[in-house]
Design a protein around this motif. Structure first.
Motif, PDB file in Angstrom:
ATOM      1  N   ASP A 119      -3.768   6.073   4.726  1.00  7.69           N
ATOM      2  CA  ASP A 119      -4.662   5.730   3.621  1.00  7.69           C
ATOM      3  C   ASP A 119      -3.878   5.250   2.400  1.00  7.69           C
ATOM      4  O   ASP A 119      -4.400   4.489   1.574  1.00  7.69           O
ATOM      5  CB  ASP A 119      -5.511   6.945   3.222  1.00  7.69           C
ATOM      6  CG  ASP A 119      -6.570   7.296   4.269  1.00  7.69           C
ATOM      7  OD1 ASP A 119      -6.845   6.424   5.125  1.00  7.69           O
ATOM      8  OD2 ASP A 119      -7.086   8.424   4.234  1.00  7.69           O
ATOM      9  N   GLU A 120      -2.623   5.721   2.283  1.00  7.41           N
ATOM     10  CA  GLU A 120      -1.778   5.324   1.158  1.00  7.41           C
ATOM     11  C   GLU A 120      -0.811   4.212   1.565  1.00  7.41           C
ATOM     12  O   GLU A 120       0.219   3.989   0.928  1.00  7.41           O
ATOM     13  CB  GLU A 120      -1.033   6.538   0.612  1.00  7.41           C
ATOM     14  CG  GLU A 120      -1.984   7.565   0.003  1.00  7.41           C
ATOM     15  CD  GLU A 120      -1.283   8.796  -0.540  1.00  7.41           C
ATOM     16  OE1 GLU A 120      -0.095   8.689  -0.924  1.00  7.41           O
ATOM     17  OE2 GLU A 120      -1.919   9.857  -0.594  1.00  7.41           O
ATOM     18  N   ASN A 121      -1.153   3.507   2.635  1.00  9.38           N
ATOM     19  CA  ASN A 121      -0.433   2.306   3.071  1.00  9.38           C
ATOM     20  C   ASN A 121       1.013   2.560   3.500  1.00  9.38           C
ATOM     21  O   ASN A 121       1.910   1.758   3.229  1.00  9.38           O
ATOM     22  CB  ASN A 121      -0.448   1.234   1.971  1.00  9.38           C
ATOM     23  CG  ASN A 121      -1.844   0.795   1.626  1.00  9.38           C
ATOM     24  OD1 ASN A 121      -2.645   0.515   2.513  1.00  9.38           O
ATOM     25  ND2 ASN A 121      -2.164   0.749   0.342  1.00  9.38           N
ATOM     26  N   THR A 122       1.233   3.694   4.164  1.00  7.70           N
ATOM     27  CA  THR A 122       2.565   3.939   4.697  1.00  7.70           C
ATOM     28  C   THR A 122       2.425   4.762   5.975  1.00  7.70           C
ATOM     29  O   THR A 122       1.320   4.996   6.463  1.00  7.70           O
ATOM     30  CB  THR A 122       3.465   4.653   3.663  1.00  7.70           C
ATOM     31  OG1 THR A 122       4.804   4.693   4.157  1.00  7.70           O
ATOM     32  CG2 THR A 122       2.973   6.057   3.360  1.00  7.70           C
ATOM     33  N   SER A 123       3.542   5.173   6.550  1.00  2.88           N
ATOM     34  CA  SER A 123       3.548   5.990   7.764  1.00  2.88           C
ATOM     35  C   SER A 123       4.669   7.012   7.621  1.00  2.88           C
ATOM     36  O   SER A 123       5.532   6.894   6.739  1.00  2.88           O
ATOM     37  CB  SER A 123       3.801   5.126   9.002  1.00  2.88           C
ATOM     38  OG  SER A 123       5.120   4.595   8.975  1.00  2.88           O
ATOM     39  N   TYR A 124       4.673   7.999   8.509  1.00  4.03           N
ATOM     40  CA  TYR A 124       5.713   9.017   8.430  1.00  4.03           C
ATOM     41  C   TYR A 124       7.098   8.399   8.613  1.00  4.03           C
ATOM     42  O   TYR A 124       8.021   8.687   7.854  1.00  4.03           O
ATOM     43  CB  TYR A 124       5.486  10.103   9.487  1.00  4.03           C
ATOM     44  CG  TYR A 124       6.565  11.155   9.455  1.00  4.03           C
ATOM     45  CD1 TYR A 124       6.544  12.162   8.498  1.00  4.03           C
ATOM     46  CD2 TYR A 124       7.625  11.126  10.365  1.00  4.03           C
ATOM     47  CE1 TYR A 124       7.552  13.118   8.441  1.00  4.03           C
ATOM     48  CE2 TYR A 124       8.631  12.068  10.314  1.00  4.03           C
ATOM     49  CZ  TYR A 124       8.588  13.068   9.350  1.00  4.03           C
ATOM     50  OH  TYR A 124       9.596  14.002   9.293  1.00  4.03           O
ATOM     51  N   GLN A 125       7.263   7.540   9.610  1.00  5.94           N
ATOM     52  CA  GLN A 125       8.577   6.955   9.868  1.00  5.94           C
ATOM     53  C   GLN A 125       9.037   6.077   8.715  1.00  5.94           C
ATOM     54  O   GLN A 125      10.210   6.095   8.323  1.00  5.94           O
ATOM     55  CB  GLN A 125       8.548   6.139  11.167  1.00  5.94           C
ATOM     56  CG  GLN A 125       9.936   5.759  11.674  1.00  5.94           C
ATOM     57  CD  GLN A 125      10.841   6.957  11.900  1.00  5.94           C
ATOM     58  OE1 GLN A 125      10.430   7.944  12.503  1.00  5.94           O
ATOM     59  NE2 GLN A 125      12.066   6.881  11.400  1.00  5.94           N
ATOM     60  N   ALA A 126       8.101   5.307   8.143  1.00  4.67           N
ATOM     61  CA  ALA A 126       8.454   4.452   7.010  1.00  4.67           C
ATOM     62  C   ALA A 126       8.865   5.301   5.811  1.00  4.67           C
ATOM     63  O   ALA A 126       9.814   4.973   5.092  1.00  4.67           O
ATOM     64  CB  ALA A 126       7.276   3.556   6.638  1.00  4.67           C
ATOM     65  N   LEU A 127       8.155   6.406   5.593  1.00  3.39           N
ATOM     66  CA  LEU A 127       8.472   7.284   4.469  1.00  3.39           C
ATOM     67  C   LEU A 127       9.824   7.957   4.666  1.00  3.39           C
ATOM     68  O   LEU A 127      10.620   8.067   3.731  1.00  3.39           O
ATOM     69  CB  LEU A 127       7.373   8.339   4.318  1.00  3.39           C
ATOM     70  CG  LEU A 127       7.504   9.282   3.125  1.00  3.39           C
ATOM     71  CD1 LEU A 127       7.463   8.501   1.817  1.00  3.39           C
ATOM     72  CD2 LEU A 127       6.393  10.315   3.157  1.00  3.39           C
ATOM     73  N   LEU A 128      10.100   8.392   5.889  1.00  3.09           N
ATOM     74  CA  LEU A 128      11.398   8.995   6.190  1.00  3.09           C
ATOM     75  C   LEU A 128      12.516   7.991   5.941  1.00  3.09           C
ATOM     76  O   LEU A 128      13.551   8.312   5.337  1.00  3.09           O
ATOM     77  CB  LEU A 128      11.412   9.463   7.647  1.00  3.09           C
ATOM     78  CG  LEU A 128      12.745  10.011   8.175  1.00  3.09           C
ATOM     79  CD1 LEU A 128      13.175  11.239   7.393  1.00  3.09           C
ATOM     80  CD2 LEU A 128      12.626  10.346   9.668  1.00  3.09           C
ATOM     81  N   ASP A 129      12.312   6.767   6.365  1.00  2.44           N
ATOM     82  CA  ASP A 129      13.317   5.721   6.186  1.00  2.44           C
ATOM     83  C   ASP A 129      13.537   5.428   4.703  1.00  2.44           C
ATOM     84  O   ASP A 129      14.673   5.315   4.237  1.00  2.44           O
ATOM     85  CB  ASP A 129      12.858   4.453   6.913  1.00  2.44           C
ATOM     86  CG  ASP A 129      14.025   3.581   7.358  1.00  2.44           C
ATOM     87  OD1 ASP A 129      15.009   4.129   7.890  1.00  2.44           O
ATOM     88  OD2 ASP A 129      13.954   2.366   7.157  1.00  2.44           O
ATOM     89  N   GLU A 130      12.449   5.305   3.939  1.00  6.52           N
ATOM     90  CA  GLU A 130      12.553   5.031   2.503  1.00  6.52           C
ATOM     91  C   GLU A 130      13.278   6.157   1.780  1.00  6.52           C
ATOM     92  O   GLU A 130      14.110   5.914   0.898  1.00  6.52           O
ATOM     93  CB  GLU A 130      11.157   4.864   1.899  1.00  6.52           C
ATOM     94  CG  GLU A 130      10.466   3.559   2.241  1.00  6.52           C
ATOM     95  CD  GLU A 130       9.081   3.499   1.628  1.00  6.52           C
ATOM     96  OE1 GLU A 130       8.740   4.396   0.836  1.00  6.52           O
ATOM     97  OE2 GLU A 130       8.339   2.560   1.948  1.00  6.52           O
ATOM     98  N   THR A 131      12.941   7.391   2.136  1.00  8.18           N
ATOM     99  CA  THR A 131      13.551   8.545   1.466  1.00  8.18           C
ATOM    100  C   THR A 131      15.045   8.589   1.737  1.00  8.18           C
ATOM    101  O   THR A 131      15.852   8.798   0.819  1.00  8.18           O
ATOM    102  CB  THR A 131      12.889   9.850   1.954  1.00  8.18           C
ATOM    103  OG1 THR A 131      11.472   9.778   1.712  1.00  8.18           O
ATOM    104  CG2 THR A 131      13.460  11.050   1.219  1.00  8.18           C
TER     105      THR A 131
END
Length: 348
Positions: A273-285
Motif C-alpha cells: 500500500d505504501e508502494n514498496t516491498s519487504y525485499q526492496a525495503l531491506l535493500d534500501e536500508t
C-alpha cells in the motif's frame, strides 16, 4: 518501486533555522534556495523531506565554514520545537520519564531518528542514530540532536547539568573548543554510536514542573497524534526494526512482522500500500546504512558486511557494486580523498 521518503516535523525544522540564524545565516532563504517553501515552517502539522534537511545542513556548513554549527541548537530551546511531545516532556516527573517520552514519540519529531534509553548500573545512556533517507545523515544533525537534548535537560532543571560522557561516531575535529564549552565532560570520538550518558541521580531526581495529571493528558494527545501519523507509515517502522536486527544476520520478514505485531501477510499488504516491498525495503536500508558505515573510518569492510546482516562478505561486495557501480573499498577511498584529514587523526 517508489521510495517512501522520511520526513521531519516543521517544528524541528524551525528550530534548525533559528539555530542557523545565530551564525548569521538566513535559514528561510536557504530553504528557498533548496526549493522548499519556507511557509511550511509556520504550519505545525507540516512535514519536510529528510533529504532536504540534510541539504540544508550541508549548505549551512558550506556558507558558514563552521562544521560545528549543529551545536547552535543548544541556544534555541522551546518546548514547541518538539510539537505536541514538548508539553508532555514539560510535565514529566523526572528527566528519565521525559527521555522515555522522547523515545516513544520520536517519530513525530523526525522519522529519520532512532533513539534508545539504555539503563546501566551507574548511568542512563541516550543513544541516537539518524539514518537519513537517500542521503546519509550529516554529522551536524547528530550534533544538533545531542546539543538540544542536553540543553533541554538544563532548561527543565534550571541547572547547568553536565553529562558523564558524550560519544560521537565521527573522528575528532581539529577544533574542539565548542564541544568542550557546551558538553563540559569527557568527549569520545570515533565511537560506535552517538550518545549522552547521565548519572542515575540526576535522571531520577523529581522535577519541579512534574505533573502526573497533565503528563497523562499530554500523553493521550501525543498518542492520538502518533496513531494518525503512523496509520500509513509501516515502511518507517519496518525500517527501524531492520536497523536493529541487521547486526544479528539477515532478518526474515516473519521476524519483522512479529516485531510490528502483525502477520506476515499484513506486513506485505501494508508495504505494498505504501508502494514498496519487504525485499526492496531491506535493500534500501542496507544501501543507506552502508554509506553511513563507510564514513566511519574505524569500521573495516568485514565489520560493515556483518553489521549489514551479510553472512558472507562477498555478498556485501557484490550488492554494493550493484548499488553504486564500484566496490565498497574504492568508494571509501574516493570519499576519504575528498575529505581533509583532521589533526592527529592518523594516530588513532
Amino acid at each position: 518501486m517508489p521510495h517512501s521518503e522520511r520526513t521531519t516535523s516543521s517544528s524541528w525544522a524551525l528550530a534548525i533555522v533559528q539555530a542557523l540564524e545565530l551564525s548569521g545565516l538566513d535559514g528561510r532563504a536557504l530553504f528557498v534556495e533548496l526549493g522548499v517553501d519556507p511557509g511550511l515552517l509556520n504550519d505545525p502539522d507540516a512535514r519536510i523531506a529528510q533529504d532536504q534537511m540534510t541539504r540544508l545542513w550541508q549548505l549551512a556548513v558550506e556558507r558558514s565554514g563552521d562544521p560545528a554549527i549543529g551545536l547552535n541548537m543548544a541556544q534555541v530551546i522551546r518546548p514547541a520545537h518538539f510539537n505536541v511531545v514538548g508539553f508532555a516532556l514539560m510535565s514529566s516527573r523526572t528527566l528519565k520519564d521525559g527521555f522515555a517520552r522522547i523515545v516513544r514519540y520520536q517519530r513525530l519529531i523526525g522519522e529519520a531518528a532512532d533513539l534508545a534509553l539504555e539503563v546501566h548500573p551507574d548511568c542512563y545512556r541516550l543513544v541516537m542514530s539518524i539514518h537519513g533517507d537517500r542521503l546519509p545523515a550529516p554529522a551536524q544533525s547528530h550534533d544538533a540532536a545531542m546539543a538540544y537534548a542536553l540543553a533541554f535537560c538544563r532548561w527543565m532543571t534550571g541547572r547547568v547539568l553536565m553529562p558523564l560522557e558524550a560519544h560521537f561516531a565521527y573522528p575528532a575535529p581539529a577544533e574542539l573548543s565548542a564541544y568542550q564549552a557546551l558538553f563540559g565532560c569527557p568527549l569520545v570520538f570515533g565511537a560506535p554510536s552517538y550518545s549522552l550518558s547521565f548519572s542515575r541521580s540526576m535522571m531520577e531526581e523529581p522535577l519541579a514542573t512534574g505533573n502526573e495529571t497533565l503528563a497523562q493528558l499530554h500523553d493521550q494527545l501525543a498518542a492520538d497524534y502518533l496513531m494518525r501519523f503512523e496509520r500509513d507509515r509501516v515502511t518507517h517502522q519496518a525500517r527501524q526494526v531492520l536497523c536493529r536486527l541487521l547486526p544479528q544476520g539477515e532478518p526474515k520478514r516473519e521476524a519483522v512482522a512479529s516485531a510490528l505485531r502483525m502477520s506476515t501477510r499484513t506486513l506485505q499488504r501494508r508495504l505494498q500500500d505504501e508502494n514498496t516491498s519487504y525485499q526492496a525495503l531491506l535493500d534500501e536500508t542496507r544501501r543507506e546504512l552502508a554509506l553511513q558505515y563507510l564514513g566511519q573510518r574505524q569500521l573495516t569492510l568485514l565489520e560493515i558486511a556483518y553489521l549489514l546482516g551479510f553472512a558472507d562478505p562477498s555478498n556485501f561486495f557484490r550488492a554494493f557494486k550493484r548499488w553504486f557501480g564500484i566496490p565498497p573499498g574504492q568508494y571509501r577511498e574516493r570519499q576519504l580523498a575528498r575529505r581533509p584529514m583532521v589533526n592527529n587523526e592518523e594516530d588513532r
